[in-house]
Design a protein around this motif. Sequence first.
Motif, PDB file in Angstrom:
ATOM      1  N   MET A   1     -23.177  99.467  67.362  1.00 49.75           N
ATOM      2  CA  MET A   1     -22.573  98.616  66.181  1.00 49.75           C
ATOM      3  C   MET A   1     -23.240  98.749  64.847  1.00 49.75           C
ATOM      4  O   MET A   1     -22.625  98.499  63.683  1.00 49.75           O
ATOM      5  N   ALA A   2     -24.500  99.116  64.986  1.00 53.22           N
ATOM      6  CA  ALA A   2     -25.429  98.948  63.672  1.00 53.22           C
ATOM      7  C   ALA A   2     -24.823  99.925  62.709  1.00 53.22           C
ATOM      8  O   ALA A   2     -24.920  99.283  61.332  1.00 53.22           O
ATOM      9  N   LYS A   3     -24.825 101.250  63.103  1.00 52.15           N
ATOM     10  CA  LYS A   3     -24.478 102.082  61.957  1.00 52.15           C
ATOM     11  C   LYS A   3     -23.221 101.552  61.334  1.00 52.15           C
ATOM     12  O   LYS A   3     -22.987 101.793  60.219  1.00 52.15           O
ATOM     13  N   SER A   4     -22.212 101.203  62.119  1.00 54.33           N
ATOM     14  CA  SER A   4     -20.896 100.767  61.518  1.00 54.33           C
ATOM     15  C   SER A   4     -21.109  99.639  60.560  1.00 54.33           C
ATOM     16  O   SER A   4     -20.405  99.590  59.375  1.00 54.33           O
ATOM     17  N   VAL A   5     -22.012  98.628  60.879  1.00 50.05           N
ATOM     18  CA  VAL A   5     -22.237  97.480  60.039  1.00 50.05           C
ATOM     19  C   VAL A   5     -22.875  97.994  58.714  1.00 50.05           C
ATOM     20  O   VAL A   5     -22.572  97.634  57.666  1.00 50.05           O
ATOM     21  N   ALA A   6     -23.890  99.042  58.803  1.00 46.47           N
ATOM     22  CA  ALA A   6     -24.517  99.536  57.702  1.00 46.47           C
ATOM     23  C   ALA A   6     -23.419 100.116  56.750  1.00 46.47           C
ATOM     24  O   ALA A   6     -23.428 100.113  55.478  1.00 46.47           O
ATOM     25  N   GLN A   7     -22.510 101.139  57.242  1.00 39.41           N
ATOM     26  CA  GLN A   7     -21.448 101.825  56.568  1.00 39.41           C
ATOM     27  C   GLN A   7     -20.681 100.838  56.049  1.00 39.41           C
ATOM     28  O   GLN A   7     -20.219 101.044  54.908  1.00 39.41           O
ATOM     29  N   SER A   8     -19.825  99.952  56.698  1.00 36.02           N
ATOM     30  CA  SER A   8     -19.123  98.992  56.132  1.00 36.02           C
ATOM     31  C   SER A   8     -19.803  98.175  55.190  1.00 36.02           C
ATOM     32  O   SER A   8     -19.078  97.961  53.921  1.00 36.02           O
ATOM     33  N   THR A   9     -21.133  97.969  55.182  1.00 36.14           N
ATOM     34  CA  THR A   9     -21.675  97.127  53.848  1.00 36.14           C
ATOM     35  C   THR A   9     -21.547  98.240  52.727  1.00 36.14           C
ATOM     36  O   THR A   9     -21.671  97.768  51.698  1.00 36.14           O
ATOM     37  N   ALA A  10     -21.865  99.163  53.106  1.00 41.09           N
ATOM     38  CA  ALA A  10     -22.424 100.158  51.976  1.00 41.09           C
ATOM     39  C   ALA A  10     -20.867 100.311  51.008  1.00 41.09           C
ATOM     40  O   ALA A  10     -20.785 100.659  49.939  1.00 41.09           O
ATOM     41  N   SER A  11     -19.747 100.693  52.062  1.00 37.60           N
ATOM     42  CA  SER A  11     -18.580 100.919  51.452  1.00 37.60           C
ATOM     43  C   SER A  11     -18.164  99.719  50.689  1.00 37.60           C
ATOM     44  O   SER A  11     -17.744  99.865  49.577  1.00 37.60           O
ATOM     45  N   ALA A  12     -18.313  98.482  51.159  1.00 32.24           N
ATOM     46  CA  ALA A  12     -17.901  97.210  50.485  1.00 32.24           C
ATOM     47  C   ALA A  12     -18.510  97.163  49.157  1.00 32.24           C
ATOM     48  O   ALA A  12     -18.168  96.879  47.955  1.00 32.24           O
ATOM     49  N   THR A  13     -19.958  97.531  49.121  1.00 31.43           N
ATOM     50  CA  THR A  13     -20.725  97.380  47.861  1.00 31.43           C
ATOM     51  C   THR A  13     -20.390  98.164  46.848  1.00 31.43           C
ATOM     52  O   THR A  13     -20.169  97.869  45.637  1.00 31.43           O
ATOM     53  N   LEU A  14     -20.018  99.517  47.370  1.00 34.05           N
ATOM     54  CA  LEU A  14     -19.522 100.537  46.356  1.00 34.05           C
ATOM     55  C   LEU A  14     -18.249 100.309  45.927  1.00 34.05           C
ATOM     56  O   LEU A  14     -17.901 100.536  44.771  1.00 34.05           O
ATOM     57  N   LEU A  15     -17.264  99.879  46.821  1.00 35.52           N
ATOM     58  CA  LEU A  15     -15.971  99.550  46.178  1.00 35.52           C
ATOM     59  C   LEU A  15     -15.709  98.312  45.206  1.00 35.52           C
ATOM     60  O   LEU A  15     -15.274  98.725  44.107  1.00 35.52           O
ATOM     61  N   TYR A  16     -16.362  97.290  45.723  1.00 31.60           N
ATOM     62  CA  TYR A  16     -16.129  96.234  44.758  1.00 31.60           C
ATOM     63  C   TYR A  16     -17.145  96.172  43.732  1.00 31.60           C
ATOM     64  O   TYR A  16     -16.908  95.567  42.585  1.00 31.60           O
ATOM     65  N   GLY A  17     -18.553  96.775  43.789  1.00 37.22           N
ATOM     66  CA  GLY A  17     -19.185  96.969  42.610  1.00 37.22           C
ATOM     67  C   GLY A  17     -18.738  98.057  41.744  1.00 37.22           C
ATOM     68  O   GLY A  17     -18.981  97.769  40.543  1.00 37.22           O
ATOM     69  N   GLY A  18     -17.976  98.768  42.254  1.00 36.64           N
ATOM     70  CA  GLY A  18     -17.217  99.901  41.229  1.00 36.64           C
ATOM     71  C   GLY A  18     -16.320  99.238  40.440  1.00 36.64           C
ATOM     72  O   GLY A  18     -16.230  99.455  39.402  1.00 36.64           O
ATOM     73  N   ILE A  19     -15.381  98.510  41.049  1.00 37.48           N
ATOM     74  CA  ILE A  19     -14.356  97.725  40.110  1.00 37.48           C
ATOM     75  C   ILE A  19     -15.424  96.621  39.171  1.00 37.48           C
ATOM     76  O   ILE A  19     -14.604  96.520  37.961  1.00 37.48           O
ATOM     77  N   ALA A  20     -16.339  96.068  39.598  1.00 36.93           N
ATOM     78  CA  ALA A  20     -16.970  95.236  38.808  1.00 36.93           C
ATOM     79  C   ALA A  20     -17.501  95.970  37.409  1.00 36.93           C
ATOM     80  O   ALA A  20     -17.296  95.655  36.347  1.00 36.93           O
ATOM     81  N   PHE A  21     -18.060  97.115  37.815  1.00 40.24           N
ATOM     82  CA  PHE A  21     -18.623  98.152  36.631  1.00 40.24           C
ATOM     83  C   PHE A  21     -17.351  98.663  35.837  1.00 40.24           C
ATOM     84  O   PHE A  21     -17.368  98.489  34.746  1.00 40.24           O
ATOM     85  N   VAL A  22     -16.054  98.997  36.432  1.00 38.08           N
ATOM     86  CA  VAL A  22     -14.963  99.450  35.332  1.00 38.08           C
ATOM     87  C   VAL A  22     -14.718  98.117  34.660  1.00 38.08           C
ATOM     88  O   VAL A  22     -14.341  98.318  33.581  1.00 38.08           O
ATOM     89  N   LEU A  23     -14.788  97.007  35.353  1.00 30.22           N
ATOM     90  CA  LEU A  23     -14.138  95.813  34.428  1.00 30.22           C
ATOM     91  C   LEU A  23     -15.082  95.541  33.290  1.00 30.22           C
ATOM     92  O   LEU A  23     -14.711  95.098  32.352  1.00 30.22           O
ATOM     93  N   ALA A  24     -16.263  95.456  33.810  1.00 32.32           N
ATOM     94  CA  ALA A  24     -17.286  95.257  32.799  1.00 32.32           C
ATOM     95  C   ALA A  24     -17.355  96.420  31.654  1.00 32.32           C
ATOM     96  O   ALA A  24     -17.470  95.753  30.541  1.00 32.32           O
TER      97      ALA A  24
END
Length: 291
Positions: free
Chosen positions: A207-230
């Motif tokens: 499970m650990a690898k999927s946890v890590a990758q889901s965290t990375a994808s969420a950070t990139l997705l929503y962080g990306g939206i925040a950067f575009v908005l800013a």
Amino acid sequence: MFRDINLWNPHSGLPMSIIIVTAFLLGMVHGITPDEHTWPITFSYAIGAYSTRGGLLAGLSFSLAFTVQRALASELAYLALAKWMENPRIDAVVYIIVGIAMFFAGKYIRSQGRVFHIHGLKSHHHENFEPMRSIPPQMAMLHGFLAGWGFGAFAIIIYTVLAPGMHSAWWGWVPGAFFGLGTMTIQASAGALFGHWMSRAHIPADMAKSVAQSTASATLLYGGIAFVLAGSLSLMFPALQNVAWITPIHVHNLHTLGIGFILVAFTVLVVGLGSLVRAMRKAQRLAAKRY
């Protein structure tokens, strides 16, 4: 010799040796302090790599491309061709470009490589801990090169004081390169630590690898939206870039806390660590049901 090193406000006319040492030390400070052009991306890729070696590779890949960009921009500054980078709108445009790249990188992880097949932000991969797409180093390198074009306090020092202080156009790139190497020293180490910590998480290995990758994808997705908005808001309302809180700490990135600091805090602390905690708790609950 070292008494001439001033990381807060270096002056012109320094010997080349002092310029190089100053650039490298400034790069290390840049790598340590909460900078929106480094920490969100390093955190995302290093966590997603799920190992010390993978995190180190992510940090090195990002920082290497960042170093190449800074060396190129430093040379342009020596040749007096980088004046356009002083336009405050450049930072806003870089936010948008980097944000778009972050968003598609996050979609790449969740969609198992089908990066252009976007069907909304929700994904069953996150809920079920199914395998996600590994992050290729080329993505981190692309982000590093794009993010390097941001223009802040460190860039001003490199482009307006240190690079013009070199004795020849043959050496104009050196301050930028050593600044990048200083940043690489910190970011590669941080990437390795993030990856190592993730690999030691107290959850089942499957499970650990999927946890890590889901965290990375969420950070990139929503962080990306925040950067575009800013970036978009900064283009529409330029005064936003001047909104900042002044602190008594005379260290660049810590003295003036503005939109960049907000992006770091939101992307890494709110989205990144928040997603990681939720995913780990869910994995622990699922693991408990197994036994």
